[in-house]
Design an enzyme around this catalytic site. Structure first.
Site, PDB file in Angstrom:
ATOM      1  N   TYR A 210       0.824  -1.197   0.000  1.00 34.08           N
ATOM      2  CA  TYR A 210       0.000   0.000   0.000  1.00 34.08           C
ATOM      3  C   TYR A 210       0.868   1.261   0.000  1.00 34.08           C
ATOM      4  O   TYR A 210       1.939   1.300   0.629  1.00 34.08           O
ATOM      5  CB  TYR A 210      -0.884   0.029   1.243  1.00 34.08           C
ATOM      6  CG  TYR A 210      -2.143  -0.807   1.153  1.00 34.08           C
ATOM      7  CD1 TYR A 210      -2.524  -1.450  -0.006  1.00 34.08           C
ATOM      8  CD2 TYR A 210      -2.973  -0.926   2.268  1.00 34.08           C
ATOM      9  CE1 TYR A 210      -3.684  -2.204  -0.069  1.00 34.08           C
ATOM     10  CE2 TYR A 210      -4.138  -1.676   2.227  1.00 34.08           C
ATOM     11  CZ  TYR A 210      -4.488  -2.315   1.048  1.00 34.08           C
ATOM     12  OH  TYR A 210      -5.638  -3.052   0.998  1.00 34.08           O
ATOM     13  N   GLU A 323     -17.482  -5.768   5.993  1.00 30.73           N
ATOM     14  CA  GLU A 323     -16.346  -6.602   5.598  1.00 30.73           C
ATOM     15  C   GLU A 323     -16.715  -8.052   5.847  1.00 30.73           C
ATOM     16  O   GLU A 323     -17.454  -8.363   6.797  1.00 30.73           O
ATOM     17  CB  GLU A 323     -15.111  -6.217   6.415  1.00 30.73           C
ATOM     18  CG  GLU A 323     -13.863  -7.030   6.104  1.00 30.73           C
ATOM     19  CD  GLU A 323     -12.620  -6.426   6.761  1.00 30.73           C
ATOM     20  OE1 GLU A 323     -12.325  -5.245   6.472  1.00 30.73           O
ATOM     21  OE2 GLU A 323     -11.973  -7.119   7.565  1.00 30.73           O
TER      22      GLU A 323
END
Length: 330
Positions: A210, A323
Site C-alpha cells: 500500500y 467486511e
C-alpha cells in the site's frame, strides 16, 4: 462423527484442515467434543469459561440466538497457559490467543508490539511454527487523525513486534474494531506443522505494498491462505477495495457486491471452484447495527444457504461499512 486420525490424513501425510462451524450448543458442551481446538463466543451474551480453548470475542452479534464458533481437529488436544498467553494443540494444529490492556503498554502501538512479540516467541518454541491465519480485534479502531489513527498505530506496533517473523510471507488476517472494553486488544491465531500457500487477489494491491497514504507501516497480511493439505481456504478480512482504494463510499449494497466479486477473485486465484456452500462459514462485520437487516437479506439472496454470522464491527477504514471473512472448503 470423527473418524480415526490416520483416516483423515491427506495425500502426502498432511493433516486435514480444522473444521470450522457455528453451533447453537452451549460452549461448555462444545469443549467436550473430541478434537475441540477452540470455541468462541460473541458479545455480551457470551458466558465466561475457565478453559484456555475458550475465547470471548468482544463483538456483539446481530442475530439471535447467537451461535458459538467451534474449531475441530483430528486427534487429542492438549492445552495450557504460557504467561499471559492461552494455547491448545492437536493433530498438527495450534491455537494461541492473548488479550492485553493497552494502558499497560503505552497505547495501541505498544500493545500490538508486545502481543506480536509474545506470540512470535511462543510459536518459535513449538513444532507448529507455520502461522496461517491471525485475527485482531481493537477498540476504537478508526479514532485519531492521519498517522495517529489507532489502526495505523496498531500496524506500526505489529511490525515492530514481528521483526523478521514473516520475512518469507505473511499469513491471512483480519483486523476489526470492537465496541467492548475500549483499551482491549485481542489477538489469536491458527498455526500448523506444515506451511500453507498464500493467495493474493489480482483485483487488489497486496496489502504490504500500500502507498504511504495508508500509514507509516503497510498492513502485513495475505488476502487468503490455502491450508497445507489444499483442502480449505482461510479468507482474510475482505472489503470493497479495488486496487488500493476504497470503493462505493456510502453505498452499502454496492460495497457488499464489490466484496463478493473480490471473494470470487480469491477463489479463482486459489484454484478453487466458484461459489460458497453450506459448509463455508463466513462472518460479516457490519459497522452500523441498523444496516444488519439489509446485509442479511442481500447475503441470503447472493449466498443462499451459506452460514453467515453477523457481528457489529468497524472496518479499519472509516468509509467502509461492511467486511467479510471466513472459510471455504475444497
Amino acid at each position: 462423527m470423527l473418524e480415526g486420525c490416520e483416516s483423515r490424513r491427506a495425500e502426502g501425510g498432511l493433516v486435514r484442515a480444522p473444521r470450522v462451524s457455528y453451533r447453537l450448543n452451549d460452549a461448555a458442551t462444545l469443549l467436550t467434543e473430541p478434537g475441540a481446538l477452540a470455541v468462541f463466543g460473541f458479545g455480551g451474551s457470551a458466558a465466561g469459561i475457565d478453559d484456555p480453548r475458550w475465547s470471548h470475542v468482544p463483538l456483539e452479534a446481530l442475530d439471535a440466538p447467537t451461535p458459538c464458533e467451534l474449531w475441530l481437529v483430528d486427534g487429542p488436544v492438549q492445552h495450557g497457559h504460557h504467561e499471559a498467553l492461552r494455547w491448545s494443540a492437536g493433530g498438527g494444529w495450534l491455537f494461541a490467543a492473548l488479550e492485553l490492556d493497552e494502558r499497560d503498554h503505552g497505547g495501541p502501538a505498544g500493545a500490538a508490539r508486545v502481543a506480536y512479540a509474545q506470540l512470535r516467541d511462543f510459536i518459535r518454541s513449538r513444532d507448529e511454527q507455520q502461522v496461517l491465519r491471525i485475527w485482531n480485534y481493537q477498540g476504537a479502531i478508526n479514532q485519531g487523525d492521519g498517522d495517529t489513527e489507532r489502526y495505523k498505530l496498531f500496524c506500526d506496533g505489529r511490525a515492530e513486534g514481528c521483526g523478521d517473523w514473516f520475512a518469507h510471507g505473511y499469513p491471512a488476517a483480519t483486523a476489526i474494531g470492537h465496541h467492548g472494553e475500549p483499551h482491549l486488544l485481542q489477538v489469536y491465531l491458527l498455526a500448523s506443522t506444515h506451511a500453507g500457500t498464500a493467495v493474493e487477489n489480482p483485483r487488489q494491491v497486496s496489502a504490504w505494498r500500500y502507498p504511504r497514504q495508508y500509514g507509516r507501516t503497510s498492513p502485513g497480511f495475505a488476502r487468503a491462505m490455502r491450508l497445507p493439505a489444499q483442502d480449505a481456504l482461510a479468507i482474510s478480512g475482505t472489503a470493497a477495495v479495488v486496487g488500493h482504494a476504497s470503493a462505493h463510499e456510502g453505498d452499502l449494497a454496492a460495497q457488499l457486491e464489490e466484496i463478493l466479486v473480490n471473494l470470487e477473485a480469491l477463489l479463482a486465484s486459489a484454484g478453487m471452484p466458484a461459489g460458497f456452500d453450506t459448509q463455508a462459514p463466513l462472518k460479516a462485520y457490519v459497522r452500523h447495527p441498523a444496516d444488519a437487516p439489509r446485509v442479511r437479506e442481500l447475503l441470503r439472496q447472493r449466498l443462499p444457504g451459506v452460514p453467515v454470522l453477523l457481528l457489529q464491527g468497524d472496518v479499519c477504514r472509516s468509509e467502509l461499512l461492511v467486511e467479510l471473512d471466513g472459510w471455504r472448503y475444497a
